[in-house]
Each structure stands twice: as structure tokens, then as C-alpha cells.
Enzyme design. Structure first.
Site, PDB file in Angstrom:
ATOM      1  N   ILE A  14       0.787  -1.186   0.009  1.00  0.00           N
ATOM      2  CA  ILE A  14      -0.062  -0.067   0.217  1.00  0.00           C
ATOM      3  C   ILE A  14       0.786   1.249   0.124  1.00  0.00           C
ATOM      4  O   ILE A  14       0.548   2.279  -0.816  1.00  0.00           O
ATOM      5  CB  ILE A  14      -0.961   0.140   1.144  1.00  0.00           C
ATOM      6  N   ASP A  33      11.116   2.493   6.833  1.00  0.00           N
ATOM      7  CA  ASP A  33      10.771   0.987   6.852  1.00  0.00           C
ATOM      8  C   ASP A  33      11.899   0.376   7.491  1.00  0.00           C
ATOM      9  O   ASP A  33      13.162   0.794   7.825  1.00  0.00           O
ATOM     10  CB  ASP A  33      10.640   0.481   5.538  1.00  0.00           C
ATOM     11  N   LEU A  35      15.083  -1.954   8.578  1.00  0.00           N
ATOM     12  CA  LEU A  35      16.512  -2.304   8.162  1.00  0.00           C
ATOM     13  C   LEU A  35      16.403  -3.505   7.050  1.00  0.00           C
ATOM     14  O   LEU A  35      15.762  -4.431   7.491  1.00  0.00           O
ATOM     15  CB  LEU A  35      17.156  -2.582   9.407  1.00  0.00           C
ATOM     16  N   TYR A 144      -6.093  -8.690  15.250  1.00  0.00           N
ATOM     17  CA  TYR A 144      -5.743  -8.074  14.239  1.00  0.00           C
ATOM     18  C   TYR A 144      -6.772  -6.747  14.385  1.00  0.00           C
ATOM     19  O   TYR A 144      -6.367  -5.669  14.331  1.00  0.00           O
ATOM     20  CB  TYR A 144      -5.617  -8.514  13.212  1.00  0.00           C
ATOM     21  N   ASN A 173     -10.715  -4.172   0.933  1.00  0.00           N
ATOM     22  CA  ASN A 173      -9.680  -5.193   0.486  1.00  0.00           C
ATOM     23  C   ASN A 173      -9.051  -4.717  -0.616  1.00  0.00           C
ATOM     24  O   ASN A 173      -9.796  -4.806  -1.950  1.00  0.00           O
ATOM     25  CB  ASN A 173     -10.444  -6.670   0.081  1.00  0.00           C
ATOM     26  N   ILE A 188      -6.859 -11.878  -4.181  1.00  0.00           N
ATOM     27  CA  ILE A 188      -6.621 -11.774  -5.839  1.00  0.00           C
ATOM     28  C   ILE A 188      -5.281 -12.137  -6.120  1.00  0.00           C
ATOM     29  O   ILE A 188      -5.091 -12.910  -6.905  1.00  0.00           O
ATOM     30  CB  ILE A 188      -7.142 -10.397  -6.106  1.00  0.00           C
ATOM     31  N   ILE A 203      -9.600 -22.935  -1.247  1.00  0.00           N
ATOM     32  CA  ILE A 203     -10.682 -21.877  -0.740  1.00  0.00           C
ATOM     33  C   ILE A 203     -10.992 -22.447   0.486  1.00  0.00           C
ATOM     34  O   ILE A 203     -11.543 -23.692   0.536  1.00  0.00           O
ATOM     35  CB  ILE A 203     -11.853 -21.656  -1.925  1.00  0.00           C
ATOM     36  N   ARG A 269     -13.189 -21.030   8.037  1.00  0.00           N
ATOM     37  CA  ARG A 269     -12.418 -20.591   9.391  1.00  0.00           C
ATOM     38  C   ARG A 269     -13.205 -19.823  10.298  1.00  0.00           C
ATOM     39  O   ARG A 269     -14.032 -19.176   9.492  1.00  0.00           O
ATOM     40  CB  ARG A 269     -11.070 -19.952   8.985  1.00  0.00           C
TER      41      ARG A 269
HETATM   42  N1  LIG Z   1      -3.335  -5.402   2.248  1.00  0.00           N
HETATM   43  C1  LIG Z   1      -4.602  -5.175   2.900  1.00  0.00           C
HETATM   44  O1  LIG Z   1      -5.621  -6.132   2.454  1.00  0.00           O
HETATM   45  C2  LIG Z   1      -4.968  -4.377   3.985  1.00  0.00           C
HETATM   46  C3  LIG Z   1      -6.053  -3.934   4.153  1.00  0.00           C
HETATM   47  C4  LIG Z   1      -6.654  -3.121   5.185  1.00  0.00           C
HETATM   48  C5  LIG Z   1      -5.399  -2.511   6.106  1.00  0.00           C
HETATM   49  N2  LIG Z   1      -4.437  -2.866   5.800  1.00  0.00           N
HETATM   50  C6  LIG Z   1      -3.121  -2.197   6.596  1.00  0.00           C
HETATM   51  O2  LIG Z   1      -2.559  -1.563   5.884  1.00  0.00           O
HETATM   52  C7  LIG Z   1      -1.205  -1.538   6.265  1.00  0.00           C
HETATM   53  C8  LIG Z   1      -0.060  -1.676   5.056  1.00  0.00           C
HETATM   54  O3  LIG Z   1      -0.607  -2.878   4.401  1.00  0.00           O
HETATM   55  P1  LIG Z   1       0.402  -3.530   3.317  1.00  0.00           P
HETATM   56  O4  LIG Z   1      -0.557  -4.628   2.675  1.00  0.00           O
HETATM   57  O5  LIG Z   1       0.949  -2.634   2.426  1.00  0.00           O
HETATM   58  O6  LIG Z   1       1.401  -4.273   4.024  1.00  0.00           O
HETATM   59  P2  LIG Z   1       2.915  -4.661   3.666  1.00  0.00           P
HETATM   60  O7  LIG Z   1       3.474  -5.759   4.489  1.00  0.00           O
HETATM   61  O8  LIG Z   1       2.997  -4.598   2.201  1.00  0.00           O
HETATM   62  O9  LIG Z   1       3.643  -3.223   4.213  1.00  0.00           O
HETATM   63  C9  LIG Z   1       3.936  -3.185   5.481  1.00  0.00           C
HETATM   64  C10 LIG Z   1       5.383  -2.536   5.690  1.00  0.00           C
HETATM   65  O10 LIG Z   1       5.632  -2.329   7.110  1.00  0.00           O
HETATM   66  C11 LIG Z   1       7.093  -2.325   7.272  1.00  0.00           C
HETATM   67  N3  LIG Z   1       7.146  -2.844   8.707  1.00  0.00           N
HETATM   68  C12 LIG Z   1       6.729  -3.989   9.613  1.00  0.00           C
HETATM   69  N4  LIG Z   1       7.392  -3.966  10.574  1.00  0.00           N
HETATM   70  C13 LIG Z   1       8.107  -2.637  10.803  1.00  0.00           C
HETATM   71  C14 LIG Z   1       8.762  -2.443  11.688  1.00  0.00           C
HETATM   72  N5  LIG Z   1       8.742  -3.067  12.862  1.00  0.00           N
HETATM   73  N6  LIG Z   1       9.569  -1.307  11.589  1.00  0.00           N
HETATM   74  C15 LIG Z   1       9.501  -0.713  10.365  1.00  0.00           C
HETATM   75  N7  LIG Z   1       8.588  -1.121   9.258  1.00  0.00           N
HETATM   76  C16 LIG Z   1       8.095  -2.353   9.728  1.00  0.00           C
HETATM   77  C17 LIG Z   1       7.288  -3.777   6.523  1.00  0.00           C
HETATM   78  O11 LIG Z   1       8.720  -4.145   6.285  1.00  0.00           O
HETATM   79  C18 LIG Z   1       6.620  -3.471   5.101  1.00  0.00           C
HETATM   80  O12 LIG Z   1       7.394  -2.677   4.154  1.00  0.00           O
HETATM   81  C19 LIG Z   1      -1.079  -2.389   7.402  1.00  0.00           C
HETATM   82  O13 LIG Z   1      -1.060  -1.786   8.640  1.00  0.00           O
HETATM   83  C20 LIG Z   1      -2.356  -3.238   7.180  1.00  0.00           C
HETATM   84  O14 LIG Z   1      -2.749  -3.957   8.346  1.00  0.00           O
HETATM   85  C21 LIG Z   1      -3.948  -3.577   4.775  1.00  0.00           C
END
Ligand SMILES: NC(=O)c1ccc[n+]([C@@H]2O[C@H](COP(=O)([O-])OP(=O)(O)OC[C@H]3O[C@@H](n4cnc5c(N)ncnc54)[C@H](O)[C@@H]3O)[C@@H](O)[C@H]2O)c1
Length: 310
Positions: A14, A33, A35, A144, A173, A188, A203, A269
Site C-alpha cells: 500500500i 521502513d 532495516l 488484528y 480489500n 486476488i 478456498i 475458518r
Molecule cells: N493489504 C490489505 O489487504 C490491507 C487492508 C486493510 C488494511 N491494511 C493495513 O495497511 C497497512 C499496510 O498494508 P500492506 O498490505 O501494504 O502491508 P505490507 O506488509 O506490504 O507493508 C507493511 C510494511 O511495514 C513494514 N514494517 C513492518 N514492521 C516494521 C517495523 N517494526 N519497523 C519498520 N517497518 C516495518 C514492512 O517492512 C512493510 O514494508 C497495514 O497496517 C495493514 O494492516 C492492509
């Protein structure tokens, strides 16, 4: 002068799309992000952004990174809906406590606005009424969702007590380019990856579970709108407003993408809600945000990306 924004967790799926959009809006973008986080998702914009390597769970890293920032986007999550119940302690410690440190840092650094990406797919739980409006009861079925909702509540508390300005975007989503197909989030991408690699699709349940899928490049545009929003409303659903069952999606794969594949149905689930469709009219009213990309178009773009990259 350009406004500075920092995206925590910005190297992910995202975040990479949000960074792209904010660059188009002429903002100065910093990504924070982990290390050694993979930079694959942001390789194409690395020369246009600043990158801070740090740990979201380290208060010192957070406070240092907030210097000279105007806006904050919080995207870090250490857990996924499916696995979060296995260790709720870890979920709370790594997500909730660290978010509080971030919000304290934002108050101390006079941040103009925090945008938190919450989860419209989990905070409501099983819906009483569809489509789900922002004032629908919230009864998450997994840790979560409880943690996301707690972060929302603390943002509201910090708003009331300390004047922190914030917007909460409850994403349904998202799907699209750069979603990790190997995580347990992002149906997807996961299904298309399996199809590309000629694996049988599995599924959970009968395939009738309905979800609201929106194209991520549309969703990313809501963040800038949230920066501008002075309406006084703080929580928005970001969604397509339309529901598709998994079986309907498989049908789209066959008809729109002309794909052939095998499907195996597994027991359902407990923590999966039956249906989730989010009402996005509040975002249309106050943010002037609407989904723009048709499902067929978004699916074609996603499939093309998976064919070329995964
Ligand atoms: N993807 C979905 O379907 C969805 C839907 C609703 C909400 N979200 C929320 O949106 C946010 C981003 O989702 P995403 O799909 O891009 O996830 P993603 O896993 O692709 O990205 C998350 C990023 O956070 C970084 N990260 C994790 N722990 C870290 C830490 N301790 N220090 C620094 N960086 C850290 C990861 O390295 C990663 O680059 C999340 O909070 C997720 O819960 C996602």
C-alpha cells in the site's frame, strides 16, 4: 515550499502506491521502513524519495524520523488477520504500544495530521446491515481487528486530550500491482499467483464469502484528500462499495482473464466474516474520493503485473 510527509511501512504494497501518488501531488516523501526491508516495491521511485531505515518498535528511531515532518501516514503492521489470534500479546505490544509512541512523537513534533490506515474488513466483525457505514457497531473477530480498533480509539483520545489532528481510513480489500501473493492477506494476488504457477487454488469454505475489493491506485489517492479534509469527520470507509464472492471472482478470472485452473474447497475458518461490503459515501461527500477503476480493468492490470514480476 513543499510539504514533508513520512510513510511508516512505506516500502510495502500500500505504501508504495501512496508514495507514488504523493509525489504526483508535489509533496516531499520520506519512507520509514525496516532495516533490510525489500526495496523492490519502491525501486522505481527511490531517487525521488528519502528513505529512513528504522524499527517502528524503537521509540528513538520514531522520534528522530519525525523531525521537520508535516504529515504522517501509519501503515506498519506486524500481524495479519489470519495469524493474529495465535499471539495477541505480540500483536498488542508491537502494534498498539508502538503506535502510542508514534502519536506522542507526533504531538511533540507538532505534526499537522496523522493518517492511519485501518481495516474495514475486520473492525466491524459480522455485519448487521450491508453496506456497512462508519457508525456500524464494531465487533472484530480477531486480534488484528481489535488492535486496529484500539489504535483508532487512541487516536481519538489523543485528538481530544492533546489536539492531535488525524484521519482514519478503513480500507476494505485492496488489490493490485505489488501485493505480496505469498502473505495471508490479498486474495486476488494469491489466487493469480497460484494460477500462474499452475497450482491448485484452495478456498476456505464454500466460496460464497463476499468481500469488497478496490483497486489500490484508487485507494492511494484518498490519503492526500484526507490531508486536505477539514470537515471535522475523522473516520472513512475506503472501498468499492460492491461485493464479490470468491466464486464470482473465479468466474471473472475465467471470463475476463481467460484463465483455466483447478479449485479445491476446504473447511471454513471461524474468524472469517461471511460478508463485508463498505459504504463509501462519506468519503465521497467529505473527501471527494470515489473508486475510479473498474474491477475488470484492475484485474487485468494485476494479472499483467503477476505475469511479468512474480
Ligand atoms: N493489504 C490489505 O489487504 C490491507 C487492508 C486493510 C488494511 N491494511 C493495513 O495497511 C497497512 C499496510 O498494508 P500492506 O498490505 O501494504 O502491508 P505490507 O506488509 O506490504 O507493508 C507493511 C510494511 O511495514 C513494514 N514494517 C513492518 N514492521 C516494521 C517495523 N517494526 N519497523 C519498520 N517497518 C516495518 C514492512 O517492512 C512493510 O514494508 C497495514 O497496517 C495493514 O494492516 C492492509
Amino acid at each position: 515550499m513543499k510539504e514533508n510527509c513520512i510513510i511508516y511501512g512505506g516500502a510495502g504494497f500500500i505504501g508504495s502506491h501512496i508514495a507514488e501518488d504523493l509525489l504526483l501531488k508535489d509533496m516531499k516523501v520520506t519512507i520509514f521502513d525496516k532495516l533490510n526491508a525489500s526495496k523492490k516495491n519502491i525501486a522505481h521511485i527511490l531517487d525521488k524519495i528519502d528513505f529512513i531505515e528504522g524499527d517502528f518498535n524503537n521509540e528513538v528511531d520514531i522520534n528522530r524520523s519525525l523531525k521537520n515532518m508535516d504529515h504522517v501516514i501509519h501503515l506498519v503492521s506486524s500481524t495479519l488477520p489470519a495469524s493474529s489470534n495465535l499471539n495477541p500479546y505480540y500483536d498488542v505490544e508491537s502494534n498498539l504500544i508502538s503506535s502510542l509512541h508514534l502519536f506522542d512523537g507526533c504531538v511533540n513534533s507538532n505534526i499537522k495530521k496523522v493518517v492511519f490506515i485501518s481495516s474495514g474488513g475486520t473492525v466491524y466483525g459480522n455485519p448487521i446491515k450491508l453496506p456497512i457505514k462508519e457508525d456500524h457497531p464494531t465487533n472484530p473477530l480477531n486480534s488484528y481487528g481489535i488492535t486496529k480498533l484500539s489504535i483508532e480509539k487512541y487516536l481519538s483520545l489523543y485528538g481530544n486530550l492533546k489536539g492531535l489532528k488525524y484521519k482514519i481510513l478503513r480500507f476494505a480489500n485492496p488489490y493490485g500491482e505489488r501485493q505480496n501473493p505469498l502473505l495471508n492477506q490479498g486474495l486476488i494476488a494469491h489466487l493469480l499467483y497460484k494460477i500462474k504457477h499452475k497450482q491448485t487454488i484452495e478456498i476456505w469454505g464454500d466460496g460464497k464469502a463476499v468481500r469488497d475489493y478496490f483497486y489500490i491506485k484508487d485507494g492511494a489517492k484518498a490519503i492526500y484528500r484526507a490531508f486536505l479534509d477539514n470537515s471535522g469527520n475523522n473516520i472513512y470507509n475506503i472501498s468499492s462499495g460492491t461485493g464479490y464472492s470468491i466464486n464470482q471472482i473465479l468466474d471473472k478470472f475465467r471470463r475476463v482473464l481467460k484463465l483455466k485452473f483447478r479449485v479445491k474447497y476446504l473447511p471454513s475458518r471461524k474468524f472469517d466474516v461471511k460478508a463485508n461490503i463498505l459504504d463509501n459515501r462519506l468519503a465521497a461527500k467529505h473527501l471527494n474520493w470515489r473508486p475510479e477503476t473498474s474491477f475488470n480493468e484492475g484485474l487485468k492490470n494485476t494479472w499483467r503485473y503477476i505475469i511479468d514480476n512474480q
